[in-house]
Design a protein around this motif. Structure first.
Motif, PDB file in Angstrom:
ATOM      1  N   UNK A  67      -0.330 -17.744   3.370  1.00  0.00           N
ATOM      2  CA  UNK A  67      -0.802 -17.807   4.477  1.00  0.00           C
ATOM      3  C   UNK A  67      -0.062 -18.618   5.447  1.00  0.00           C
ATOM      4  N   UNK A  68      -0.385 -18.228   6.577  1.00  0.00           N
ATOM      5  CA  UNK A  68       0.455 -18.721   7.808  1.00  0.00           C
ATOM      6  C   UNK A  68      -0.705 -19.316   9.051  1.00  0.00           C
ATOM      7  N   UNK A 108       2.434 -13.509  11.497  1.00  0.00           N
ATOM      8  CA  UNK A 108       1.534 -12.793  10.697  1.00  0.00           C
ATOM      9  C   UNK A 108       1.622 -11.149  11.017  1.00  0.00           C
ATOM     10  N   UNK A 109       1.657 -11.026  12.461  1.00  0.00           N
ATOM     11  CA  UNK A 109       1.635  -9.684  12.954  1.00  0.00           C
ATOM     12  C   UNK A 109       2.700  -8.770  12.642  1.00  0.00           C
ATOM     13  N   UNK A 160       2.539 -12.058   4.861  1.00  0.00           N
ATOM     14  CA  UNK A 160       1.628 -12.900   4.947  1.00  0.00           C
ATOM     15  C   UNK A 160       0.025 -12.022   4.831  1.00  0.00           C
ATOM     16  N   UNK A 161      -0.818 -12.724   4.002  1.00  0.00           N
ATOM     17  CA  UNK A 161      -2.173 -12.169   3.912  1.00  0.00           C
ATOM     18  C   UNK A 161      -3.073 -12.933   4.488  1.00  0.00           C
ATOM     19  N   UNK A 162      -3.057 -13.922   4.983  1.00  0.00           N
ATOM     20  CA  UNK A 162      -4.260 -14.734   5.738  1.00  0.00           C
ATOM     21  C   UNK A 162      -3.461 -15.488   6.986  1.00  0.00           C
ATOM     22  N   UNK A 177      -5.315  -7.846   6.207  1.00  0.00           N
ATOM     23  CA  UNK A 177      -5.449  -9.176   6.046  1.00  0.00           C
ATOM     24  C   UNK A 177      -6.514  -9.395   5.066  1.00  0.00           C
ATOM     25  N   UNK A 178      -6.558 -10.676   4.333  1.00  0.00           N
ATOM     26  CA  UNK A 178      -7.398 -11.031   3.447  1.00  0.00           C
ATOM     27  C   UNK A 178      -8.575 -12.030   4.233  1.00  0.00           C
TER      28      UNK A 178
END
Length: 404
Positions: A291-292, A306-307, A313-315, A346-347
């Motif tokens: 995650x970030x 994230x984008x 990254x999933x979160x 994304x989670x």
């Protein structure tokens, strides 16, 4: 204001800082030997002279009054030692503690003090002015904020036990060094490892979390208390054990002009820091276990990373940064028009802010528009300004949802 519980007012974490973990409540006072009476122009010269001469004068240990004291009724007493000053003042930086300078009164021992009522609960950077000059109070908690060393204190409420120091199993914070391929500088990442890390072979998910403008990698520990937040969440069974990595978000090249994004930190994070952490720690390396997040400037950096790296990254956690899907540096409008794609990538997307910094008026309507299109977003807001108590609560709520 609701009366603050005594155990919260006196929690050890309120006076812990970079220089001192367990603040001494006693001070050694060296007595002036009779034969030294009258020597030297000032009392402190007479007191210290025998030490320099190799002779230990008589000494006694006396109680020390804290230089910031929070009372159960919410009043706060400030002290500053300046025996030769003509005027000493204290002021906040706005928000919950106004910028109005409060004049302190001097006692016979050279200590200045004032008790202030009406400060709102929360975290407060504040400043001292001695004869008009801004000075750091050496006897008060000090951190790196606003691009310089600055004093801070907490006026806690009864909601704040989640970041207090408790007698639970504790993780530890380590300093690790890696080289930035962006500017060639050696960077220092602060790494929280959960309780039991060194006594098991378990692998852990990782949260990369960024500070705001004017702060650095130390902020999430000393001002944010994220290690205690994680310890308490884990002990209470409310969060997964995780590694937390805190970086300095500045990646300027020599001669580069200052802009909103301070250098290409995204490249440094993805190409340098993450591979280094994965090589040194027992991490889970799939996107669902990475995650970030960040606050203010750091939230924009987290959003961009994230984008750009939805395979890594999933979160995502965005604290006090709005949710700008389009700005001068990028435009993700088309991406967020495809709710199915976003929800698949994304989670968790978590967006938070303080109610006194415009979250409800500006950010929440935008999030609701995206949710009406089917995008899954968790929001969180609470009373507060653009300051660390809002970000502590944000981290607490975000970490409870991570890696589930």
């Amino acid at each position: 204001m609701t009366k603050i519980k005594k155990e919260i007012c006196e929690n050890q974490v309120l006076r812990s800082q970079m220089l001192i973990f367990d603040t001494p409540i006693k001070r050694a006072v060296f007595k002036t030997p009779p034969q030294a009476q009258g020597q030297g122009s000032r009392p402190e010269q007479r007191r210290r002279g025998p030490l320099f001469g190799g002779h230990m004068p008589p000494m006694e240990v006396v109680p020390v009054e804290p230089n910031i004291k929070v009372y159960e009724n919410g009043d706060v007493k400030f002290r500053f030692y300046a025996p030769n000053a003509q005027k000493v003042e204290v002021a906040g930086l706005g928000g919950g503690f106004s910028r109005d300078r409060r004049e302190m009164k001097k006692d016979e021992d050279g200590w200045w003090s004032v008790t202030v009522s009406g400060i709102l609960p929360g975290f407060h950077y504040h400043e001292y002015f001695v004869d008009g000059n801004r000075l750091v109070n050496p006897d008060v908690n000090c951190g790196y904020g606003c691009f310089y060393p600055i004093n801070y204190f907490d006026l806690p409420s009864n909601e704040d036990e989640f970041w207090m120091l408790r007698d639970v199993p504790h993780g530890d914070v380590r300093m690790k060094y890696y080289k930035s391929s962006v500017n060639g500088r050696i960077k220092c990442a602060w790494v929280y490892c959960p309780p039991g890390y060194d006594s098991s072979d378990e692998r852990y998910p990782v949260l990369y979390i960024q500070h705001g403008v004017g702060e650095n990698e130390t902020g999430w520990v000393w001002q944010g208390k994220i290690n205690y937040i994680a310890d308490n969440l884990i002990a209470d069974g409310l969060a997964e054990k995780m590694i937390i990595v805190m970086n300095s978000g500045y990646a300027f090249k020599e001669g580069e002009d200052p802009v909103f994004f301070p250098g290409d930190f995204d490249s440094e994070l993805v190409n340098d820091c993450i591979p280094y952490i994965d090589s040194k720690y027992r991490t889970k390396t799939d996107k669902h276990n990475r995650a970030v997040a960040g606050l203010s400037l750091g939230s924009s950096q987290a959003f961009l990373s994230a984008m750009l790296h939805r395979d890594i990254f999933g979160s995502l956690g965005v604290f006090s940064g709005g949710f700008p899907i389009k700005r001068g540096e990028y435009d993700f409008t088309d991406y967020f028009a495809d709710a199915e794609k976003v929800n698949s990538d994304f989670d968790l997307i978590f967006v938070s802010g303080g109610e006194q910094e415009g979250f409800v008026e500006r950010t929440l309507p935008q999030l609701n528009e995206l949710r009406e299109k089917g995008v899954k977003i968790v929001d969180y807001h609470r009373p507060g300004f653009h300051v660390w108590d809002v970000w502590r609560f944000s981290a607490y709520e975000f970490m409870k949802l991570l890696f589930k």
